[in-house]
Design a protein around this motif. Structure first.
Motif, PDB file in Angstrom:
ATOM      1  N   LEU A  72       0.841  -1.184   0.000  1.00 23.71           N
ATOM      2  CA  LEU A  72       0.000   0.000   0.000  1.00 23.71           C
ATOM      3  C   LEU A  72       0.881   1.240   0.000  1.00 23.71           C
ATOM      4  N   LEU A  73       0.623   2.153  -0.937  1.00 20.67           N
ATOM      5  CA  LEU A  73       1.335   3.423  -1.004  1.00 20.67           C
ATOM      6  C   LEU A  73       0.409   4.515  -0.469  1.00 20.67           C
ATOM      7  N   LEU A  74       0.771   5.114   0.653  1.00 26.04           N
ATOM      8  CA  LEU A  74      -0.071   6.095   1.327  1.00 26.04           C
ATOM      9  C   LEU A  74       0.522   7.488   1.141  1.00 26.04           C
ATOM     10  N   HIS A  75      -0.248   8.383   0.559  1.00 17.58           N
ATOM     11  CA  HIS A  75       0.251   9.694   0.157  1.00 17.58           C
ATOM     12  C   HIS A  75       0.303  10.698   1.310  1.00 17.58           C
ATOM     13  N   GLY A  76       0.953  11.826   1.040  1.00 16.34           N
ATOM     14  CA  GLY A  76       1.076  12.898   2.013  1.00 16.34           C
ATOM     15  C   GLY A  76      -0.164  13.769   2.083  1.00 16.34           C
ATOM     16  N   GLY A  77      -0.109  14.786   2.957  1.00 15.38           N
ATOM     17  CA  GLY A  77      -1.289  15.582   3.248  1.00 15.38           C
ATOM     18  C   GLY A  77      -1.271  16.995   2.709  1.00 15.38           C
ATOM     19  N   GLY A  78      -0.407  17.305   1.748  1.00 13.06           N
ATOM     20  CA  GLY A  78      -0.368  18.648   1.199  1.00 13.06           C
ATOM     21  C   GLY A  78      -1.616  18.994   0.415  1.00 13.06           C
ATOM     22  N   PRO A  79      -1.879  20.273   0.191  1.00  8.93           N
ATOM     23  CA  PRO A  79      -3.065  20.689  -0.567  1.00  8.93           C
ATOM     24  C   PRO A  79      -3.101  20.032  -1.941  1.00  8.93           C
ATOM     25  N   GLY A  80      -4.251  19.452  -2.273  1.00  6.62           N
ATOM     26  CA  GLY A  80      -4.427  18.831  -3.575  1.00  6.62           C
ATOM     27  C   GLY A  80      -3.775  17.479  -3.743  1.00  6.62           C
ATOM     28  N   ALA A  81      -3.278  16.906  -2.673  1.00  4.03           N
ATOM     29  CA  ALA A  81      -2.581  15.621  -2.761  1.00  4.03           C
ATOM     30  C   ALA A  81      -3.548  14.497  -3.114  1.00  4.03           C
ATOM     31  N   SER A  82      -3.001  13.454  -3.716  1.00  5.49           N
ATOM     32  CA  SER A  82      -3.746  12.227  -3.991  1.00  5.49           C
ATOM     33  C   SER A  82      -2.739  11.098  -4.127  1.00  5.49           C
ATOM     34  N   GLY A  83      -3.238   9.868  -4.113  1.00  3.33           N
ATOM     35  CA  GLY A  83      -2.333   8.737  -4.231  1.00  3.33           C
ATOM     36  C   GLY A  83      -1.581   8.715  -5.539  1.00  3.33           C
ATOM     37  N   MET A  84      -2.288   8.914  -6.638  1.00  8.62           N
ATOM     38  CA  MET A  84      -1.665   8.837  -7.957  1.00  8.62           C
ATOM     39  C   MET A  84      -0.648   9.953  -8.168  1.00  8.62           C
ATOM     40  N   SER A  85      -0.971  11.173  -7.758  1.00  8.05           N
ATOM     41  CA  SER A  85      -0.035  12.282  -7.963  1.00  8.05           C
ATOM     42  C   SER A  85       1.194  12.137  -7.087  1.00  8.05           C
ATOM     43  N   ASN A  86       1.012  11.591  -5.892  1.00  7.96           N
ATOM     44  CA  ASN A  86       2.131  11.439  -4.964  1.00  7.96           C
ATOM     45  C   ASN A  86       3.137  10.384  -5.449  1.00  7.96           C
ATOM     46  N   TYR A  87       2.620   9.339  -6.095  1.00  5.26           N
ATOM     47  CA  TYR A  87       3.465   8.198  -6.460  1.00  5.26           C
ATOM     48  C   TYR A  87       3.532   7.980  -7.970  1.00  5.26           C
ATOM     49  N   VAL A  88       3.385   9.055  -8.733  1.00  8.53           N
ATOM     50  CA  VAL A  88       3.340   8.937 -10.187  1.00  8.53           C
ATOM     51  C   VAL A  88       4.619   8.322 -10.762  1.00  8.53           C
ATOM     52  N   ARG A  89       5.755   8.467 -10.074  1.00 10.39           N
ATOM     53  CA  ARG A  89       7.027   7.949 -10.565  1.00 10.39           C
ATOM     54  C   ARG A  89       7.386   6.585  -9.964  1.00 10.39           C
ATOM     55  N   ASN A  90       6.476   6.015  -9.199  1.00  4.63           N
ATOM     56  CA  ASN A  90       6.793   4.775  -8.491  1.00  4.63           C
ATOM     57  C   ASN A  90       5.873   3.615  -8.824  1.00  4.63           C
ATOM     58  N   ILE A  91       4.638   3.903  -9.173  1.00  4.52           N
ATOM     59  CA  ILE A  91       3.627   2.857  -9.320  1.00  4.52           C
ATOM     60  C   ILE A  91       4.019   1.855 -10.398  1.00  4.52           C
ATOM     61  N   GLU A  92       4.349   2.323 -11.570  1.00  3.43           N
ATOM     62  CA  GLU A  92       4.652   1.391 -12.662  1.00  3.43           C
ATOM     63  C   GLU A  92       5.899   0.549 -12.379  1.00  3.43           C
ATOM     64  N   PRO A  93       7.034   1.146 -11.952  1.00  3.30           N
ATOM     65  CA  PRO A  93       8.202   0.298 -11.666  1.00  3.30           C
ATOM     66  C   PRO A  93       7.945  -0.728 -10.564  1.00  3.30           C
ATOM     67  N   LEU A  94       7.207  -0.324  -9.521  1.00  3.59           N
ATOM     68  CA  LEU A  94       6.962  -1.253  -8.420  1.00  3.59           C
ATOM     69  C   LEU A  94       5.958  -2.335  -8.804  1.00  3.59           C
ATOM     70  N   SER A  95       5.023  -1.998  -9.709  1.00  5.55           N
ATOM     71  CA  SER A  95       3.987  -2.966 -10.087  1.00  5.55           C
ATOM     72  C   SER A  95       4.558  -4.145 -10.873  1.00  5.55           C
TER      73      SER A  95
END
Length: 280
Positions: A27-50
């Protein structure tokens, strides 16, 4: 990469989840900054890790396409409850948890409460480490003030991202800032911001893990990753976790801010593969 999207009903709230890959659940859990989301937080990680894991990326309560309600009297506890409920909905007895900032706080709280639900724990600049023992950092002040005063603006968000979130602000694309700004002005979020100053001294103390005696007893294999130039949560927090937790390694990353998984994506992805291994 094949990405699936689904919304789960968890404890009376909707949690949006993106998922890719097969293998041990992470599970990749994103940060709490304004406008944050899971996909935007981990856009550079999801595909390599998957390519190696079942990567599960939720929008935490208050963010993205999930319900906007959050218990502000115990935010870390409420987030942990939501993530644990999501594990139940997914049919997962346990999973590896990777959390950035606010998401790291949620992951650590979940591990403290129910360590049997967590395989390995990766914390990138998590909040709540010694926060009652010093004044907020300039970056955290910017976060907490985003919806205060004259309210949210693209200029305020751009300053936070380029000056406080990353080490080299020029590397952040304009479209990424615009996307986050639009998400930050969702009327539901403006009416009830998910990240705010603690409502009471009791809440503030509850949000400081260094005051929780369970921290020194948590034996979950943990990797704390901290940008050496983090302006949101002090890098000294990494040393505190490594000194307090029995099985916690610390990786301090030079010339990097609060967003290690984005700024140093290639090294971050490789480090996760080594630390998490190939089994749950």
């Amino acid at each position: 990469m094949t990405l699936s999207e689904k919304t789960y009903r968890v404890g009376g709230r909707d949690l949006f989840v993106a998922e890719a890959g097969d293998g041990p659940a992470v599970l990749l859990l994103h940060g709490g900054g304004p406008g944050a989301s899971g996909m935007s937080n981990y856009v550079r990680n999801i595909e390599p890790l998957s390519a190696h894991y079942r990567v599960i990326v939720p929008d935490l309560p208050g963010y993205g396409r999930s319900s906007k309600s959050l218990d502000h009297s115990d935010p870390f506890g409420d987030l942990a409850t939501a993530v644990r409920g999501l594990l139940d909905e997914l049919g997962l007895r346990s999973a590896h948890l990777v959390g950035n900032s606010y998401g790291g706080s949620a992951a650590l709280r979940l591990a403290l409460e129910t360590p049997d639900r967590v395989g390995r724990l990766v914390l990138m600049g998590p909040g709540g480490v010694g926060t009652t023992r010093s004044l907020p950092t300039p970056g955290l002040q910017k976060l907490l003030n985003y919806y205060r005063g004259d309210g949210p603006s693209k200029a305020k968000l751009e300053e936070f991202i380029r000056t406080y979130l990353v080490f080299d602000g020029g590397t952040v694309p304009e479209e990424a800032i615009e996307q986050r700004y639009q998400a930050s002005i969702d009327p539901e979020v403006v009416a009830d911001p998910p990240l705010r100053r603690p409502s009471s001294l009791k809440t503030l103390w509850r949000m400081d893990f260094t005051r929780d005696p369970r921290l020194s007893q948590l034996r979950t294999p943990t990797l704390a990753i901290w940008g050496a130039r983090d302006k949101v949560n002090r890098p000294a927090g990494g040393h505190t976790l490594a000194r307090t937790m029995p099985n916690c390694d610390l990786l301090l990353v030079a010339n990097t801010g609060h967003w290690v998984q984005w700024e140093r994506a290639e090294g971050f992805n490789a480090t996760l593969r080594t630390f998490l291994g190939t089994t749950a």
